[in-house]
Write a protein that holds these residues in place. Structure first.
Motif, mmCIF file in Angstrom:
data_model
loop_
_atom_site.group_PDB
_atom_site.id
_atom_site.type_symbol
_atom_site.label_atom_id
_atom_site.label_comp_id
_atom_site.label_asym_id
_atom_site.label_seq_id
_atom_site.Cartn_x
_atom_site.Cartn_y
_atom_site.Cartn_z
ATOM 1 N N UNK B 28 0.832 -1.191 0.000
ATOM 2 C CA UNK B 28 0.000 0.000 0.000
ATOM 3 C C UNK B 28 0.873 1.249 0.000
ATOM 4 N N UNK B 29 0.452 2.249 -0.784
ATOM 5 C CA UNK B 29 1.200 3.497 -0.807
ATOM 6 C C UNK B 29 0.637 4.416 -1.878
ATOM 7 N N UNK B 30 1.216 5.620 -1.924
ATOM 8 C CA UNK B 30 0.742 6.604 -2.893
ATOM 9 C C UNK B 30 1.252 6.223 -4.283
ATOM 10 N N UNK B 31 0.330 6.033 -5.202
ATOM 11 C CA UNK B 31 0.680 5.739 -6.605
ATOM 12 C C UNK B 31 1.391 4.408 -6.822
ATOM 13 N N UNK B 79 3.136 -4.158 3.415
ATOM 14 C CA UNK B 79 4.357 -3.465 2.992
ATOM 15 C C UNK B 79 3.891 -2.052 2.659
ATOM 16 N N UNK B 80 4.330 -1.073 3.451
ATOM 17 C CA UNK B 80 3.871 0.299 3.274
ATOM 18 C C UNK B 80 4.947 1.073 2.518
ATOM 19 N N UNK B 81 4.579 1.648 1.373
ATOM 20 C CA UNK B 81 5.561 2.450 0.645
ATOM 21 C C UNK B 81 5.312 3.927 0.932
ATOM 22 N N UNK B 82 6.329 4.594 1.467
ATOM 23 C CA UNK B 82 6.274 6.043 1.660
ATOM 24 C C UNK B 82 7.186 6.647 0.590
ATOM 25 N N UNK B 83 6.602 7.474 -0.260
ATOM 26 C CA UNK B 83 7.262 7.879 -1.506
ATOM 27 C C UNK B 83 8.682 8.407 -1.303
ATOM 28 N N UNK B 115 6.429 -3.614 7.299
ATOM 29 C CA UNK B 115 7.592 -2.956 6.708
ATOM 30 C C UNK B 115 7.183 -1.613 6.133
ATOM 31 N N UNK B 116 8.012 -0.596 6.389
ATOM 32 C CA UNK B 116 7.856 0.674 5.693
ATOM 33 C C UNK B 116 9.004 0.780 4.696
ATOM 34 N N UNK B 117 8.675 0.787 3.410
ATOM 35 C CA UNK B 117 9.703 1.017 2.387
ATOM 36 C C UNK B 117 9.718 2.502 2.077
ATOM 37 N N UNK B 118 10.894 3.102 2.040
ATOM 38 C CA UNK B 118 10.932 4.509 1.700
ATOM 39 C C UNK B 118 12.252 4.854 1.012
ATOM 40 N N UNK B 119 12.355 6.103 0.558
ATOM 41 C CA UNK B 119 13.450 6.488 -0.324
ATOM 42 C C UNK B 119 14.214 7.657 0.281
ATOM 43 N N UNK B 120 15.516 7.513 0.389
ATOM 44 C CA UNK B 120 16.338 8.556 0.984
ATOM 45 C C UNK B 120 17.251 9.169 -0.067
ATOM 46 N N UNK B 128 15.330 21.423 -1.513
ATOM 47 C CA UNK B 128 15.631 21.350 -0.083
ATOM 48 C C UNK B 128 14.725 20.395 0.692
ATOM 49 N N UNK B 129 13.461 20.248 0.282
ATOM 50 C CA UNK B 129 12.537 19.450 1.091
ATOM 51 C C UNK B 129 12.363 18.025 0.565
ATOM 52 N N UNK B 130 13.060 17.685 -0.521
ATOM 53 C CA UNK B 130 12.893 16.341 -1.092
ATOM 54 C C UNK B 130 14.214 15.614 -1.248
ATOM 55 N N UNK B 131 15.261 16.061 -0.547
ATOM 56 C CA UNK B 131 16.603 15.499 -0.804
ATOM 57 C C UNK B 131 17.309 15.107 0.491
ATOM 58 N N UNK B 132 16.534 14.821 1.543
ATOM 59 C CA UNK B 132 17.166 14.661 2.848
ATOM 60 C C UNK B 132 17.347 13.187 3.223
ATOM 61 N N UNK B 133 18.178 12.980 4.266
ATOM 62 C CA UNK B 133 18.476 11.627 4.755
ATOM 63 C C UNK B 133 18.098 11.572 6.238
#
Lengths: 414, 326
Positions: B28-31, B79-83, B115-120, B128-133
């Motif tokens: 489950x997740x956005x898109x 399995x939760x996908x956080x964009x 599980x939360x799958x996400x992207x770093x 600035x708001x989409x490139x963080x770790x």
């Protein structure tokens, strides 16, 4: 305040020891338990540990020299300032008195308390000449007994690095005296063999023991069938546990010693000294004879711990790397099981009062419920000192060992 | 039989296996459904498994993570996908105060094994708001596990272990790794959580990194080898629990340690490693422990500045030379 490090007694008949190598130098900081020196007795080379925390104020004997048991070999001071003794004073030792004088002097001068602590293992350095050295280099230098004054650091800002110490160690190598080791000898007919130190110690101790201690013996046959099955099952469950027959016996002896503490004692002139700890001696064959180091404080150990302690002890005994306290057995086990021995008796190692001789496990016909069956039988023979122990005690103690081994679950649950 | 896959394909393979193995498992997740996932990891899965198993969620990370917690408590395997990890911030209450605490606060009556799958990561000019770790933040929370694979092989192996976890685990993928290729065994294998990997062995200095910084550190090591500096590279792989034993063993050998992280150095994971190593292996150190991290500024949009903020090969090499001389 100062404490004296003395030549330790590392065997009941040890009179003096030779200082093979210092592992510290004057000025080294020291924690209780840190190794300080290697001492050679007539049995082995042993590393001794410090009972004190502080700094080495003065070293009193040189490498290669001998000292009597109980005599001072070094002085430990609590405060580095105390050890900055006047090198021109000519005295060789720092007595309680002189070190307290130094203290008074310091107090009189009102040395500020926030003076940086001197943590570099060098004595005659004023704080302004503090040596820069990396942690690993300092550790290596202490281990190798390197004098830091003789090293020019090649690291950033003159820091002494690991590479500098390693270079110094390889320079020192040729002059280092290796510990003499007698090669295994082949015996020729008609030859006179000179006695090694180990051989003459064995000769002296066994003769003294057999002449001085009224030995008597109690034998018992122990059915090891169930114990062997349990050992096998345990091995399947924990493939790396490596429990041997000997560790089963050691565990049973330990449990029986807890039940019968009188076997864990020494005969003294006017009393019997019952020991607080069980230090289980194990007879180990080495290149030029036999030594009996002990698993210390075995009363607290499980079968797994006893098993690995015995393995470790045997390994270090053969490498000559035993610690001082490991020569303080309080009861011993001698196992000749690997040589198809039916039965034998053993000589007590003073000041202990007993030793258990363990023979091979052999399949034998035995009678159980009026039927002849084949069982795995192991004979043991207990030697006891009659000054302390009577026949009935010995029989009960041997029976207790037998009971533990024949009901092997008891070895694994405690 | 080895097989060359991209990081993306290795992850798709892991998710497919989990969906086939376990009927209670869903993504489950956005898109993630009709669109195939923002990074195309779930492409084709909606057609294969249907809308009950591949669920397009509303735009509410808090709701999705909460749903992951609740449904896993009653036996499902979400399995939760956080964009991106940047969006996980709005779901931190669900993740930290609920998912991570369920087992403890229910006295072991419930757990939240999802599980939360996400992207770093940065480097894709996302601003600035989409490139963080933020994975070092998550790695400081007891009750969570955090892994961050650096290769297709590790992505699949860690995914297989992560899906079996009995507690919530955050699976951190890197935005610039999806297209990277690597050999993946056809035979089934797993990579244990909490175990680092010595990816290159060396004697002079230990370089520790995770995720995107690992391939970069291998390049650094190859260049330094030509200059006579023999560098050992360790891929951390898991941030919580992390494998201090492997790192300490390596430092015992090399006596030198530098940690490279894309995140900001302040309060970062490199600080945690450096502190632990000086506590437990002080006597093995031949010099100060070094850290290279992202510059402490909001990520610039322009690629000229962005490449200055993220640790680069040249910056790491220069830092190592400096470290060896301090």
């Amino acid at each position: 305040m100062s404490d004296n490090i003395v030549m330790p007694q590392m065997g009941y008949d040890m009179k003096e020891g030779t200082l093979v190598r210092w592992l510290v130098k004057e000025g080294s900081s020291l924690k209780r338990g840190d190794p300080i020196a290697e001492i050679e007795t007539d049995k082995a080379v042993v590393e001794i540990e410090s009972y004190f925390t502080g700094f080495i104020g003065k070293i009193l004997i040189n490498e290669g020299e001998s000292a009597e048991v109980g005599s001072s070999i070094a002085v430990v001071v609590k405060d580095m300032n105390e050890s900055v003794s006047d090198p021109s004073s000519g005295t060789n030792t720092i007595s309680e008195e002189s070190s307290s004088k130094v203290n008074e002097k310091n107090t009189a001068k009102n040395i500020p308390v926030d003076q940086p602590p001197v943590d570099i293992p060098v004595v005659d350095q004023s704080p302004s000449e503090k040596i820069k050295i990396s942690p690993v280099a300092e550790k290596l230098a202490i281990e190798q007994g390197i004098d830091l004054n003789k090293i020019n650091g090649t690291g950033p800002g003159g820091r002494i690095t690991k590479a500098d110490i390693e270079a110094q160690v390889s320079n020192n190598k040729p002059t280092e005296q290796p510990v003499a080791k007698t090669p295994p000898q082949t015996v020729l007919p008609g030859e006179n063999i000179p006695l090694s130190t180990t051989r003459s110690a064995i000769a002296r101790i066994t003769a003294q023991s057999k002449n001085g201690i009224p030995h008597f013996y109690v034998s018992m046959s122990i059915d090891m069938t169930d114990a062997l099955v349990m050992r096998q099952q345990y091995g399947k469950l924990y493939p790396n546990s490596g429990i041997t027959v000997n560790s089963l016996v050691l565990m049973a002896v330990k449990l029986a010693l807890i039940d019968y503490p009188i076997f864990n004692s020494s005969f003294r002139e006017d009393h019997i000294e019952v020991k607080p700890d069980i230090n289980l001696g194990i007879a180990i064959s080495v290149d030029d004879g036999l030594i009996v180091p002990a698993i210390t404080q075995a009363q607290d150990l499980s079968i797994i711990e006893i098993s690995s302690a015995a393995r470790d002890l045997a390994k270090r005994a053969k490498e000559g790397k035993l610690r001082q306290e490991e020569y303080s057995g309080t009861f011993s086990v001698s196992n000749l099981g690997m040589f198809a021995v039916d039965d034998f008796n053993a000589i007590i190692l003073p000041p202990q009062v007993g030793v258990l001789a363990v023979s091979s496990v052999i399949k034998r016909p035995v009678v159980i419920d009026d039927k002849i069956v084949i069982r795995e039988i192991m004979n043991v023979q207990l030697s006891s000192d009659h000054r302390v122990i009577d026949g009935v005690d010995a029989a009960k103690f041997a029976k207790q060992i037998k009971d533990y081994l024949e009901m092997p679950i008891s070895l694994f649950v405690s | 039989m080895p097989n060359v896959l991209t990081y993306r394909e290795a992850l798709t393979k892991g998710i497919r296996e989990a969906l086939i193995d376990n009927d209670d498992c869903f993504l489950m997740g956005e898109d993630v459904g009709a669109y195939g996932g923002a990074y195309a990891v779930s492409k084709g899965l909606l057609e294969e498994f249907g809308p009950k198993r591949i669920v397009d969620s509303p735009l509410s990370e808090s709701a999705i993570v909460g749903l992951g917690t609740g449904s896993s408590m009653v036996g499902l395997k979400p399995i939760i996908e956080i964009m991106t990890i940047n969006f996980l911030l709005v779901a931190l209450d669900q993740l930290v105060n609920h998912a991570a605490k369920i087992r403890y606060m229910s006295a072991n009556q419930y757990a939240a094994p999802f599980m939360v799958r996400t992207v770093t990561g940065g480097g894709a000019q996302l601003g600035a708001t989409h490139s963080q770790c933020f994975e070092p933040w998550l790695a400081s929370v007891p009750g969570l596990k955090v892994v961050a694979p650096s290769s297709p092989y590790d992505a699949l192996g860690l995914f297989r272990s992560a899906i079996k976890e009995k507690d919530p685990i955050v699976f951190v993928e890197h935005i610039l790794l999806y297209g990277s290729k690597g050999i993946v065994d056809e035979d089934y294998y797993e990579i244990p959580i909490g175990k680092a990997n010595v990816v290159r062995s060396g004697d002079n200095l230990t370089l520790v990194a995770y995720s995107k910084m690992v391939p970069l550190c291998i390049e650094v090591a190859n260049t330094l080898e030509e200059q006579g500096i023999d560098v050992e590279v360790i891929d951390l792989r898991s941030l919580r629990p992390w494998d201090k034993e492997t790192i300490i063993n390596s430092v015992n050998k090399t006596n030198r340690l530098v940690i490279v992280e894309e995140a900001w150095r302040s309060g970062g994971f490199g600080a945690e490693i450096a502190s632990t190593v000086q506590e437990e292996a002080f006597d093995s150190l031949d010099g100060p422990i070094g850290r290279v991290g992202g510059l402490e500024v909001p990520m610039p949009y322009t690629s000229v500045l962005e490449s200055q903020v993220i640790p680069s090969k040249d910056r790491i090499i220069e830092y190592i030379h400096q470290n060896l001389n301090t």
